[in-house]
Design a protein around this motif. Sequence first.
Motif, short mmCIF file in Angstrom:
data_model
loop_
_atom_site.label_atom_id
_atom_site.label_comp_id
_atom_site.label_asym_id
_atom_site.label_seq_id
_atom_site.Cartn_x
_atom_site.Cartn_y
_atom_site.Cartn_z
N TYR A 379 80.08 -13.94 6.26
CA TYR A 379 80.24 -15.35 6.66
C TYR A 379 78.89 -15.95 7.02
N PHE A 380 78.14 -15.26 7.86
CA PHE A 380 76.85 -15.80 8.29
C PHE A 380 75.78 -15.61 7.21
N ALA A 381 75.87 -14.51 6.45
CA ALA A 381 74.90 -14.28 5.39
C ALA A 381 75.01 -15.35 4.30
N PHE A 382 76.21 -15.87 4.06
CA PHE A 382 76.40 -16.90 3.05
C PHE A 382 75.54 -18.12 3.35
N PHE A 383 75.51 -18.52 4.61
CA PHE A 383 74.75 -19.71 5.00
C PHE A 383 73.26 -19.41 5.22
N LEU A 384 72.97 -18.29 5.86
CA LEU A 384 71.60 -18.02 6.31
C LEU A 384 70.75 -17.27 5.29
N ILE A 385 71.38 -16.59 4.33
CA ILE A 385 70.61 -15.82 3.34
C ILE A 385 70.89 -16.31 1.92
N ILE A 386 72.19 -16.32 1.54
CA ILE A 386 72.55 -16.62 0.15
C ILE A 386 72.19 -18.05 -0.22
N MET A 387 72.57 -19.03 0.61
CA MET A 387 72.27 -20.43 0.29
C MET A 387 70.78 -20.69 0.06
N PRO A 388 69.91 -20.25 0.98
CA PRO A 388 68.46 -20.50 0.75
C PRO A 388 67.89 -19.76 -0.45
N VAL A 389 68.30 -18.50 -0.63
CA VAL A 389 67.68 -17.67 -1.67
C VAL A 389 68.18 -18.05 -3.06
N VAL A 390 69.50 -18.16 -3.23
CA VAL A 390 70.05 -18.46 -4.56
C VAL A 390 69.59 -19.82 -5.04
N GLY A 391 69.46 -20.77 -4.12
CA GLY A 391 68.99 -22.10 -4.52
C GLY A 391 67.60 -22.09 -5.13
N LEU A 392 66.79 -21.10 -4.77
CA LEU A 392 65.43 -21.00 -5.28
C LEU A 392 65.35 -20.28 -6.62
N ILE A 393 66.24 -19.31 -6.85
CA ILE A 393 66.12 -18.46 -8.05
C ILE A 393 67.09 -18.84 -9.15
N GLU A 394 68.07 -19.64 -8.84
CA GLU A 394 69.13 -19.94 -9.81
C GLU A 394 68.69 -20.99 -10.82
N LYS A 395 69.12 -20.81 -12.08
CA LYS A 395 68.90 -21.81 -13.12
C LYS A 395 70.23 -22.51 -13.39
N PRO A 396 70.37 -23.76 -12.97
CA PRO A 396 71.66 -24.46 -13.11
C PRO A 396 71.92 -24.90 -14.55
N LYS A 397 73.19 -25.22 -14.80
CA LYS A 397 73.57 -25.77 -16.10
C LYS A 397 73.11 -27.22 -16.20
N ARG A 398 73.14 -27.74 -17.43
CA ARG A 398 72.72 -29.12 -17.65
C ARG A 398 73.75 -30.08 -17.06
N LEU A 399 73.27 -31.06 -16.31
CA LEU A 399 74.14 -32.09 -15.74
C LEU A 399 74.41 -33.17 -16.77
N PRO A 400 75.57 -33.84 -16.69
CA PRO A 400 75.80 -34.99 -17.58
C PRO A 400 74.84 -36.12 -17.25
N GLY A 401 74.56 -36.95 -18.22
CA GLY A 401 73.61 -38.04 -18.01
C GLY A 401 74.08 -39.08 -17.03
N SER A 402 75.39 -39.23 -16.91
CA SER A 402 75.95 -40.22 -16.00
C SER A 402 77.39 -39.85 -15.69
N ILE A 403 77.97 -40.53 -14.72
CA ILE A 403 79.38 -40.31 -14.39
C ILE A 403 80.26 -40.71 -15.56
N THR A 404 79.91 -41.81 -16.23
CA THR A 404 80.69 -42.27 -17.38
C THR A 404 80.70 -41.22 -18.48
N GLU A 405 79.55 -40.60 -18.72
CA GLU A 405 79.47 -39.56 -19.75
C GLU A 405 80.35 -38.37 -19.40
N SER A 406 80.41 -38.02 -18.10
CA SER A 406 81.23 -36.87 -17.69
C SER A 406 82.71 -37.14 -17.87
N VAL A 407 83.09 -38.43 -17.91
CA VAL A 407 84.50 -38.79 -18.07
C VAL A 407 84.85 -39.07 -19.52
#
Length: 420
Positions: A379-407
């Motif tokens: 529970y505490f590791a999720f916020f104090l370790i996983i959130m900071p670390v994964v955010g730095l090393i993760e490669k996210p998927k491509r976001l849609p160009g706009s909300i309209t495009e996502s719909v």
Amino acid sequence: MAHESTYKPSTGIERWLDTRLPIPRLMHDQFGVFPMPRNVNYWWTFGAILSFMLAVQIVTGIVLAMHYVPTTDGAFNSVEKIMRDVNWGWLLRYAHAVGASMFFFAAFVHTFRGLYYGSYKAPREILWMLGVLILFLMIATAFMGYSLVWGQMSFWAVTVITNLFTSLDTLIPGLGTTLVQWIWGGFSVGEPTLNRLFALHYLFPFIIAGVVILHIWALHIPGSNNPTGVDVKTKSDTLPFHPYFTIKDGFAIVLFCLLFGVFLFYAPNYLGHTDNYIPANPLQTPPHIVPEWYFLPFYAILRAIPDKLLGVIGLIGAIVVLFFIPWLDTSRIRSVSYRPIFKWFFWLFVICCLALGYFGSQAPEGWKLLWGRICTFYYFAFFLIIMPVVGLIEKPKRLPGSITESVLGKKGTSSSGGTA
């Protein structure tokens, strides 16, 4: 989000009122034509459900307070009198008790939705922190309300939980004992304790209502988040709140009321404990003290830590850590849908919270205590370790160009990845 007012008074009375107290203009701008992202789904309806449940709790609570007797001799009997002798008293009492469970269920779903879709990220940090404050006030209010029944489980839950504050004496000698005696109004749980908890329980829902107003205000400055986490770019990305989302919220409230009604009319005591139908007895401790279900994850955290002071710090820290999530998450992507690594950790976190709820209901021994400690660590590791670390090393998927495009897709056709 800020938008130019389109309100035009149609009568002389409206024009007169608009120049003196522009309530119709406020309602029109903030709840009528307020622009909402067009891809907002049903997970966003829990905000309206929570507002509805808060109203239910306040109305039923006010009427119940008219018949309740906050004394050690009269509390338990007054609750039974409400159930048996007051016209529709059983309905009011069960609606208030079951309503508390429904209120917390909606709040937990609302919180997990905010975590999943990154609704705590800039510029919505204050919005998130106000939401966490509401959750904290709900927990305090529910704890005080649970004591008012003055049954065996209520009495001993108050005795055990308030006694925990004596551990603060380790940090500052005398601080914990003084605080506990102030809560008790003496040297043990008794009538002064009941009076104080009743007064605060009556007051806190109105404080919650005030914070909810601030929460809505904070929401309407940057505007609502959406499932993609993409900011609104053009007017075509939004739809007016009415009628599109008022109908959606109204339908969701009706469905939620059906769930509420199932428990209210068919199983009102299912989520409670039978020992609370036994009058409080300071000379007889229940074999296993179990709080209401919505306290169980935090209760499991408390018992998983062997040191009393550290257990109290863990109990309070489980809520306090939520305030700092906007700064603990280092990813620039809001929605977990586009974060392939973090998504697995998130769903493991959800399972962990459910497991903590189960372990909180069980005796702290054997493998259950071991797994309770493992879940507490995660529970505490999720916020104090996983959130900071994964955010730095993760490669996210491509976001849609706009909300309209996502719909609608890039060419205005239906997109399989969109949510309407």
